[in-house]
Design an enzyme around this catalytic site. Structure first.
Site, mmCIF file in Angstrom:
data_model
loop_
_atom_site.group_PDB
_atom_site.id
_atom_site.type_symbol
_atom_site.label_atom_id
_atom_site.label_comp_id
_atom_site.label_asym_id
_atom_site.label_seq_id
_atom_site.Cartn_x
_atom_site.Cartn_y
_atom_site.Cartn_z
ATOM 1 N N GLU A 160 0.797 -1.243 0.000
ATOM 2 C CA GLU A 160 0.000 0.000 0.000
ATOM 3 C C GLU A 160 0.826 1.289 0.000
ATOM 4 O O GLU A 160 0.639 2.150 0.854
ATOM 5 C CB GLU A 160 -0.947 -0.004 1.207
ATOM 6 C CG GLU A 160 -1.854 -1.211 1.227
ATOM 7 C CD GLU A 160 -2.735 -1.302 2.480
ATOM 8 O OE1 GLU A 160 -2.629 -0.443 3.365
ATOM 9 O OE2 GLU A 160 -3.529 -2.251 2.562
ATOM 10 N N GLU A 265 -5.969 -11.328 -0.603
ATOM 11 C CA GLU A 265 -6.927 -10.730 0.339
ATOM 12 C C GLU A 265 -8.340 -10.648 -0.240
ATOM 13 O O GLU A 265 -9.031 -9.633 -0.097
ATOM 14 C CB GLU A 265 -6.441 -9.344 0.778
ATOM 15 C CG GLU A 265 -4.993 -9.365 1.263
ATOM 16 C CD GLU A 265 -4.515 -8.076 1.910
ATOM 17 O OE1 GLU A 265 -5.363 -7.294 2.363
ATOM 18 O OE2 GLU A 265 -3.290 -7.877 1.981
HETATM 19 C C1 GLA Z 1 -4.795 -4.745 4.541
HETATM 20 C C2 GLA Z 1 -3.522 -5.500 4.860
HETATM 21 C C3 GLA Z 1 -3.825 -6.803 5.507
HETATM 22 C C4 GLA Z 1 -4.886 -6.687 6.554
HETATM 23 C C5 GLA Z 1 -6.105 -6.089 5.981
HETATM 24 C C6 GLA Z 1 -7.197 -6.084 7.019
HETATM 25 O O1 GLA Z 1 -5.410 -5.177 3.413
HETATM 26 O O2 GLA Z 1 -2.709 -5.735 3.748
HETATM 27 O O3 GLA Z 1 -2.662 -7.294 6.093
HETATM 28 O O4 GLA Z 1 -4.441 -5.915 7.646
HETATM 29 O O5 GLA Z 1 -5.765 -4.794 5.560
HETATM 30 O O6 GLA Z 1 -7.356 -7.357 7.591
#
Ligand code: GLA
Length: 374
Positions: A160, A265
């Site tokens: 990020e 994710e």
């Molecule tokens: C972001 C992070 C993850 C996690 C999510 C929430 O996407 O990359 O590691 O913390 O937020 O679970």
């Protein structure tokens, strides 16, 4: 035992065998079904790694061939104080993956969140210098990547770093080190384990500004002769966003970068959003209101169908890019453990994954499997 009891016993064993056989035939396995397309991963929490929930662990072993730790490799967990490393949970996580011959992902080496304040300060509590911070980054990466060299298969090196509009995130990393902090992190990780795969990972990867900047970032790192193996698109998506076209366009552009693509994710928001923010910015949390928690006792059938259809659309797209996509990782195993129960509002009952609170497959599970049979 008399003859009657013996016969009853045999019949009982046969019945158990039959139930097990039917269960195996009836419940397909994601990793098996998608084995010619991409790996199917899941995120595991510290609690799950302790293997107290044996049914959940069984499900993980049956369904997934890749694992990512939800938190235990983040800086604040594994390196809470200067010179103090807490390797135990990560060691157990890696051992679990090795035992099950899974593709093990390390998440994450550099992030603006979940990094302790001391990292950015000198011994007087003032802002650290570029040299001090770069030195700490190198030490952290060498230590953590080095410890799991040859065991962890790929690392989310930087998480990020880019805003939705394409600008660089105004983090302490950027402020103190400058723009080259990203390539430095990739370089250190490569030095620590020359064979491990190295990724850039982010949310909202379908925003136009982000697509452009992430593409430039990848090309820039490559042009300097530094290794970058892939790009991770965090799939924290919802029933209405992004559109299929937006995902398609993003995948199409990233697929031309000549790196591996991963959907990381993956989960789906089925509850109303408190506003129109589609990011996964974890510091934003809103007040719980009844109308924002509409399904505390179970997801209605009509919503199950929406969820199933949406997942089906996603996987059709992923299958289309199967030459570039190497892995699709869900952010969690079943609905009860998902972070979505507490974000962006604490204490809601959410239904973002393919398995319900009893580890049973939801209609979305079967619709996902259907895409591979088409
Ligand atoms: C972001 C992070 C993850 C996690 C999510 C929430 O996407 O990359 O590691 O913390 O937020 O679970």
């Amino acid at each position: 035992m008399n003859y009657f009891m013996k016969s009853i016993n045999i019949i009982l064993y046969q019945l158990i065998f039959l139930v097990l056989a039917v269960k195996t035939i009836a419940q397909p396995s994601l990793k098996e079904e998608f084995k010619n397309n991409f790996m199917i991963g899941t995120a595991l929490s510290n609690h799950q790694i302790c293997e107290k929930d044996s049914l959940l662990i069984q499900l993980v072993e049956e369904q997934f061939n890749s694992i990512t730790p939800e938190n235990l490799l983040k800086w604040e967990r594994i390196h809470p104080e200067e010179g103090v490393y807490n390797f135990e949970p990560a060691d157990s996580f890696v051992a679990f993956g090795l035992r099950n011959k899974m593709f093990i992902v390390g998440h994450t080496l550099l992030w603006h969140q979940q990094t302790p304040a001391w990292v950015f300060e000198d011994e007087k509590g003032n802002e650290a210098s570029r040299e001090l911070l770069l030195g700490r980054l190198k030490d952290h990466i060498y230590t953590v990547v080095g410890r799991y060299k040859g065991k962890i298969n790929g690392w989310d090196v930087v998480n990020e770093a880019i805003e939705d509009n394409g600008e660089m995130r105004n983090s302490k990393w950027l402020k103190i080190i400058g723009e080259d902090y990203i390539e430095k992190a990739f370089q250190f990780a490569h030095e620590a384990d020359p064979d491990v795969e190295l990724y850039y990972n982010d949310f909202n990867m379908w925003h136009k500004g982000k697509i452009k900047s992430v593409s430039n970032l990848v090309n820039n790192i490559k042009s300097k002769g530094i290794k970058i193996s892939g790009v991770g698109l965090q799939g924290h998506w919802g029933l209405t966003y992004p559109s299929n076209e937006e995902i398609d366009e993003a995948l199409d552009t990233y697929s031309k970068l000549n790196v591996n693509l991963m959907i990381t994710e993956l989960d789906m928001a089925v509850l109303p959003l408190p506003n129109n923010n589609t990011s996964a910015e974890i510091t934003k949390n809103y007040e719980l209101q009844k109308k924002l928690n509409p399904y505390p006792n179970g997801l209605p059938d009509s919503m199950q169908v929406k969820l199933a259809n949406r997942y089906e659309d996603f996987f059709r797209l992923f299958n289309k890019y199967k030459s570039e996509i190497t892995r699709v990782t869900f952010w969690g195993v079943n609905d009860s453990y998902s972070w979505k129960n507490n974000w962006p509002i604490k204490g809601r009952t959410s239904y973002p994954l393919l398995f319900d609170r009893n580890n049973q497959p939801k209609p979305a599970f079967y619709s996902v499997i259907n895409t591979v049979k088409e």
